[in-house]
Design a protein around this motif. Structure first.
Motif, PDB file in Angstrom:
ATOM      1  N   ILE A  32       0.847  -1.190   0.000  1.00  9.15           N
ATOM      2  CA  ILE A  32       0.000   0.000   0.000  1.00  9.15           C
ATOM      3  C   ILE A  32       0.886   1.245   0.000  1.00  9.15           C
ATOM      4  N   LEU A  33       0.756   2.037  -1.072  1.00  7.90           N
ATOM      5  CA  LEU A  33       1.596   3.214  -1.277  1.00  7.90           C
ATOM      6  C   LEU A  33       0.765   4.483  -1.413  1.00  7.90           C
ATOM      7  N   GLY A  56      -0.833  -0.841  -4.238  1.00  9.62           N
ATOM      8  CA  GLY A  56      -2.147  -0.263  -3.990  1.00  9.62           C
ATOM      9  C   GLY A  56      -2.059   1.235  -3.747  1.00  9.62           C
ATOM     10  N   VAL A  57      -2.906   1.993  -4.449  1.00 13.48           N
ATOM     11  CA  VAL A  57      -3.012   3.439  -4.247  1.00 13.48           C
ATOM     12  C   VAL A  57      -4.494   3.788  -4.117  1.00 13.48           C
ATOM     13  N   ALA A  58      -4.769   5.015  -3.693  1.00 12.06           N
ATOM     14  CA  ALA A  58      -6.164   5.398  -3.459  1.00 12.06           C
ATOM     15  C   ALA A  58      -6.775   6.167  -4.620  1.00 12.06           C
ATOM     16  N   VAL A 210      -2.201 -10.322   1.033  1.00 11.36           N
ATOM     17  CA  VAL A 210      -2.125  -9.458   2.203  1.00 11.36           C
ATOM     18  C   VAL A 210      -1.839  -8.039   1.729  1.00 11.36           C
ATOM     19  N   ARG A 211      -2.240  -7.047   2.540  1.00  8.14           N
ATOM     20  CA  ARG A 211      -2.154  -5.646   2.114  1.00  8.14           C
ATOM     21  C   ARG A 211      -1.383  -4.817   3.157  1.00  8.14           C
ATOM     22  N   ALA A 215       3.319  -1.283   8.157  1.00 11.04           N
ATOM     23  CA  ALA A 215       4.465  -2.130   8.500  1.00 11.04           C
ATOM     24  C   ALA A 215       5.601  -1.998   7.484  1.00 11.04           C
ATOM     25  N   LEU A 216       5.286  -1.717   6.233  1.00 11.08           N
ATOM     26  CA  LEU A 216       6.339  -1.532   5.241  1.00 11.08           C
ATOM     27  C   LEU A 216       7.307  -0.441   5.648  1.00 11.08           C
ATOM     28  N   TYR A 217       6.784   0.559   6.330  1.00 14.10           N
ATOM     29  CA  TYR A 217       7.581   1.722   6.680  1.00 14.10           C
ATOM     30  C   TYR A 217       8.192   1.609   8.079  1.00 14.10           C
TER      31      TYR A 217
END
Length: 361
Positions: A32-33, A56-58, A210-211, A215-217
């Protein structure tokens, strides 16, 4: 000396992805970015995550920015399209919209001359009560999309937890039970339910996707924990220089509104960051700042371009030293708790005028 900047540690990002993959096992990863990759820089982070299964973007403009930058990974548009005119653009750009209303489904199915069939995701509301189809409509709409010439392959069925950051909350099991009942009506359906919190709490073990976002950051999604507790590393190190040092006497005040008054003679340092850089204006007295291995408190009101730090009566910091507002040595979770907000807000509010320096470490 420099005004506010942020070191973005790409090695930490790669480490966090490894931790996530270890947790996810064979599941695919939708990174998710959205919101400029939570303030870390959308395009550069996407390029660094070249081996994730999808991004994933919004918003549509975020997705097109990535395509224009040469990012070829599958892109999922988490809020879907806002207007039917966007659908052909998404199709030719190979951007996969999430459909969460019957209105969107109808708009897609009404287009007879779509340049090519699209991959889509179908979101069902299992209790968040924000976006998603009503559960009783899920089977019918899913099968309609599955058979539609506008749709390539089977949709991915997805939902979203409302309370995954509280793993013992009863809402989680109610949502899981409802999602499982919907899955039972759709043999061999591909699913996605788990965000960072659900992944680390083990709430959706049968997911296909999974999304992870936070946690990525390197940030923990759980209260009373930091990323370090989950073997995650902070990717952002938000910093600014001390541009002025002066001594004030007991009884003298600092900043707008004379909101803080020294109880004894002390040294103060002015750090070149403020709410114009996205630092929270309402950060109270005592909000921590890390300088030369020691934590100092902010005093007085946060200004547009500056904050004031109480350096104490011995002045162990000096003009030109670097202050860390959050990062590897001062977890953003601790700053957020002091401010009365969440790490998401602090990260996403980092202003565009803050330079992002990408480091391989």
């Amino acid at each position: 000396m420099r005004p506010a900047w942020a070191d973005i540690h790409l090695g930490a990002l790669r480490h966090n992805l490894e931790v996530i993959r270890a947790r996810a096992g064979s599941k695919r990863v939708l990174a998710i970015l959205k919101a400029n990759a939570y303030g870390h820089g959308l395009t550069r982070i996407a390029q660094e995550l070249g081996d994730v299964d999808a991004i994933g973007v919004a918003r549509v403009d975020e997705a097109l920015q990535l395509r224009n930058a040469g990012v070829t990974r599958p892109i999922v548009l988490l809020e879907g399209f806002f207007d039917a005119k966007q659908i052909p653009v998404l199709a030719v750009s190979h951007i996969q919209p999430v459909l969460h209303t019957k209105h969107q489904v109808g708009q897609l199915l009404s287009i007879q001359d779509l340049p090519e069939p699209m991959r889509v995701w179908l979101k069902v509301d299992t209790g968040m009560h924000r976006l998603g189809l009503n559960p009783e409509d899920a089977e019918r709409v899913y099968k309609t999309l599955e058979a539609a010439p506008q749709v390539a392959a089977r949709p991915v069925l997805m939902s979203h937890f409302a309370c995954a950051d509280e793993p013992q909350h009863g809402q989680n099991q109610r949502q899981i039970a409802l999602f499982e009942s919907i899955k039972a009506t759709l043999p061999d359906v591909t699913t996605s339910f788990a965000n960072s919190a659900a992944l680390f709490a083990g709430l959706a073990p049968d997911d296909d996707w999974v999304r992870p976002g936070l946690a990525l950051y390197g940030i923990s999604p759980f209260a009373q924990e930091t990323g370090r507790d989950l073997d995650l590393r902070a990717v952002m190190n938000l910093q600014a220089s001390i541009i002025s040092v002066r001594k004030i006497r007991a009884g003298e005040s600092v900043g707008y509104g004379a909101a803080w008054t020294a109880s004894k003679d002390t040294w103060i340092g002015i750090v070149a960051i403020g709410y114009g850089d996205g630092y929270p204006r309402l950060a109270p007295n005592g909000t921590p700042v890390w300088i030369n291995g020691k934590v100092y408190p902010i005093v007085g009101r946060v200004a547009m371009d500056m904050v004031t730090v109480d350096l104490g009566d011995t002045m162990s910091a000096k003009l030109g030293d670097t202050a860390q507002l959050w990062g590897p040595d001062l977890p953003v979770e601790q700053v957020a708790e002091k401010v009365g907000t969440i790490p998401y807000e602090l990260l996403c509010n980092v202003a565009r005028r803050v330079n992002l320096d990408y480091l391989e470490t």
